[in-house]
Design an enzyme around this catalytic site. Structure first.
Site, PDB file in Angstrom:
ATOM      1  N   ASP A   9       0.856  -1.192   0.000  1.00 11.93           N
ATOM      2  CA  ASP A   9       0.000   0.000   0.000  1.00 11.93           C
ATOM      3  C   ASP A   9       0.893   1.244   0.000  1.00 11.93           C
ATOM      4  OD1 ASP A   9      -2.879   0.971   2.003  1.00 11.93           O
ATOM      5  OD2 ASP A   9      -1.577   2.162   0.719  1.00 11.93           O
ATOM      6  N   ILE A  10       0.718   2.075  -0.981  1.00 11.38           N
ATOM      7  CA  ILE A  10       1.608   3.245  -1.126  1.00 11.38           C
ATOM      8  C   ILE A  10       1.462   4.205   0.051  1.00 11.38           C
ATOM      9  CG2 ILE A  10       0.021   4.745  -2.450  1.00 11.38           C
ATOM     10  CD1 ILE A  10       2.597   5.275  -4.271  1.00 11.38           C
ATOM     11  N   ASN A  23      -6.497  13.000 -10.536  1.00 13.13           N
ATOM     12  CA  ASN A  23      -7.153  13.459 -11.756  1.00 13.13           C
ATOM     13  C   ASN A  23      -6.952  14.969 -11.819  1.00 13.13           C
ATOM     14  OD1 ASN A  23      -9.450  14.869 -10.422  1.00 13.13           O
ATOM     15  ND2 ASN A  23      -9.951  12.788  -9.786  1.00 13.13           N
ATOM     16  N   GLY A  31      -9.311   4.704  -5.832  1.00 10.76           N
ATOM     17  CA  GLY A  31      -7.974   4.088  -5.959  1.00 10.76           C
ATOM     18  C   GLY A  31      -6.905   4.700  -5.084  1.00 10.76           C
ATOM     19  N   ASP A  33      -5.730   7.702  -5.235  1.00 10.28           N
ATOM     20  CA  ASP A  33      -6.148   9.056  -4.868  1.00 10.28           C
ATOM     21  C   ASP A  33      -7.002   9.004  -3.599  1.00 10.28           C
ATOM     22  OD1 ASP A  33      -7.649  11.679  -6.974  1.00 10.28           O
ATOM     23  OD2 ASP A  33      -6.350  11.778  -5.223  1.00 10.28           O
ATOM     24  N   THR A 122      -3.043   2.496 -14.504  1.00 15.05           N
ATOM     25  CA  THR A 122      -3.383   1.083 -14.751  1.00 15.05           C
ATOM     26  C   THR A 122      -4.660   0.648 -14.052  1.00 15.05           C
ATOM     27  OG1 THR A 122      -2.124   0.243 -12.854  1.00 15.05           O
ATOM     28  CG2 THR A 122      -0.923   0.536 -14.936  1.00 15.05           C
ATOM     29  N   GLY A 123      -5.338   1.556 -13.363  1.00 16.42           N
ATOM     30  CA  GLY A 123      -6.605   1.201 -12.704  1.00 16.42           C
ATOM     31  C   GLY A 123      -7.772   1.761 -13.486  1.00 16.42           C
TER      32      GLY A 123
HETATM   33  N1  APR Z   1      -1.376   1.571  -2.994  1.00 14.50           N
HETATM   34  C1  APR Z   1      -0.747   1.234  -4.159  1.00 14.50           C
HETATM   35  N2  APR Z   1      -1.396   1.024  -5.320  1.00 14.50           N
HETATM   36  C2  APR Z   1      -2.750   1.141  -5.311  1.00 14.50           C
HETATM   37  C3  APR Z   1      -3.484   1.479  -4.135  1.00 14.50           C
HETATM   38  C4  APR Z   1      -2.731   1.702  -2.952  1.00 14.50           C
HETATM   39  N3  APR Z   1      -3.333   2.024  -1.788  1.00 14.50           N
HETATM   40  N4  APR Z   1      -4.813   1.521  -4.466  1.00 14.50           N
HETATM   41  C5  APR Z   1      -4.903   1.201  -5.777  1.00 14.50           C
HETATM   42  N5  APR Z   1      -3.671   0.964  -6.284  1.00 14.50           N
HETATM   43  C6  APR Z   1      -3.287   0.584  -7.649  1.00 14.50           C
HETATM   44  C7  APR Z   1      -4.361   0.020  -8.531  1.00 14.50           C
HETATM   45  O1  APR Z   1      -4.492  -1.372  -8.311  1.00 14.50           O
HETATM   46  C8  APR Z   1      -3.795   0.322  -9.914  1.00 14.50           C
HETATM   47  O2  APR Z   1      -2.868  -0.693 -10.251  1.00 14.50           O
HETATM   48  O3  APR Z   1      -2.877   1.779  -8.308  1.00 14.50           O
HETATM   49  C9  APR Z   1      -2.999   1.608  -9.715  1.00 14.50           C
HETATM   50  C10 APR Z   1      -3.632   2.865 -10.308  1.00 14.50           C
HETATM   51  O4  APR Z   1      -5.027   2.780 -10.162  1.00 14.50           O
HETATM   52  P1  APR Z   1      -5.938   4.090  -9.893  1.00 14.50           P
HETATM   53  O5  APR Z   1      -5.754   4.509  -8.494  1.00 14.50           O
HETATM   54  O6  APR Z   1      -7.304   3.738 -10.382  1.00 14.50           O
HETATM   55  O7  APR Z   1      -5.300   5.238 -10.790  1.00 14.50           O
HETATM   56  P2  APR Z   1      -5.441   5.543 -12.358  1.00 14.50           P
HETATM   57  O8  APR Z   1      -5.671   4.316 -13.153  1.00 14.50           O
HETATM   58  O9  APR Z   1      -4.266   6.405 -12.647  1.00 14.50           O
HETATM   59  O10 APR Z   1      -6.797   6.397 -12.433  1.00 14.50           O
HETATM   60  C11 APR Z   1      -6.817   7.682 -11.873  1.00 14.50           C
HETATM   61  O11 APR Z   1      -8.768   7.204 -10.644  1.00 14.50           O
HETATM   62  O12 APR Z   1      -8.963   7.302  -8.386  1.00 14.50           O
HETATM   63  C12 APR Z   1      -9.213   7.986  -9.542  1.00 14.50           C
HETATM   64  O13 APR Z   1      -9.070  10.287  -8.897  1.00 14.50           O
HETATM   65  C13 APR Z   1      -8.424   9.265  -9.614  1.00 14.50           C
HETATM   66  O14 APR Z   1      -9.624  10.023 -11.532  1.00 14.50           O
HETATM   67  C14 APR Z   1      -8.393   9.476 -11.103  1.00 14.50           C
HETATM   68  C15 APR Z   1      -8.252   8.059 -11.645  1.00 14.50           C
END
Ligand code: APR
Length: 171
Positions: A9-10, A23, A31, A33, A122-123
């Site tokens: 977990d970051i 975003n 995610g 964020d 990637t999410g």
């Molecule tokens: N720690 C590490 N990695 C994480 C965590 C965490 N706590 N939570 C999620 N992830 C991983 C996800 O599994 C994915 O592999 O981070 C990666 C990026 O996923 P997202 O958080 O969905 O980010 P992204 O794909 O860049 O989309 C950004 O999503 O949450 C919204 O506000 C954000 O609109 C923006 C969009």
């Protein structure tokens, strides 16, 4: 510059700067964020609102990066960056590379020596994780070769597929 892979977990990383997959509104989301704002507390959102009231009135453009306090996180700063949404018709690889390059530049300017990245885009933004890993590791390596002062870059991967994808690139 050392590149380290961590499964976890970051928000729990003991580093100087944590990169947020934000975003362009800078006002939170799901995610990474959501986790950063939830764990980091209201100071982060307050700092983001100040940015929106000032230089980033129109929001943070894709590929750019900006730092705020890390609030209650074990890090000193959060570097917010906006990843590109994956597209099959348009190659946005340079924007994803820019997220990594700009985040390192902002972190280095603050004097950060260790920086944690999630797998940006990637999410929710649906970038295939293998390709994102290739771009991320290549861009960080290039920054290191160009004299970036950051000493440790830690990719923090939340699940096994992401970890495997980055491990395949980081060998
Ligand atoms: N720690 C590490 N990695 C994480 C965590 C965490 N706590 N939570 C999620 N992830 C991983 C996800 O599994 C994915 O592999 O981070 C990666 C990026 O996923 P997202 O958080 O969905 O980010 P992204 O794909 O860049 O989309 C950004 O999503 O949450 C919204 O506000 C954000 O609109 C923006 C969009």
């Amino acid at each position: 510059m050392e590149i380290v892979l961590v499964r976890g977990d970051i928000t729990e990383q003991q580093v100087d700067a944590v990169v947020n997959a934000a975003n362009s509104s800078l006002l939170g989301g799901g995610g990474v964020d959501g986790a950063i704002h939830r764990k980091g507390g209201p100071q982060i959102l307050a700092a983001c609102r100040d940015l929106r009231a000032g230089h980033y009135g129109k929001g943070l453009p894709t590929g750019r990066a900006v730092a705020t306090t890390a609030g209650r996180l074990p890090a000193r700063w959060v570097v917010h960056t906006v990843g590109p949404v994956h597209s099959r018709s348009e190659d946005r690889s340079e924007l994803l590379a820019s997220c990594h390059r700009e985040s390192l530049r902002v972190a280095a300017e603050l004097g950060a020596r260790s920086v944690a990245f999630p797998a940006i885009s990637t999410g929710v933004y649906r970038w295939p994780v293998e390709d994102a890993a290739r771009i991320a590791v290549q861009t960080v390596r290039e920054a290191g070769a160009s004299g970036c002062s950051v000493e440790e870059v830690r990719f923090v991967l939340f699940d096994a597929p992401a970890y495997e994808a980055f491990a395949a690139q980081a060998v």
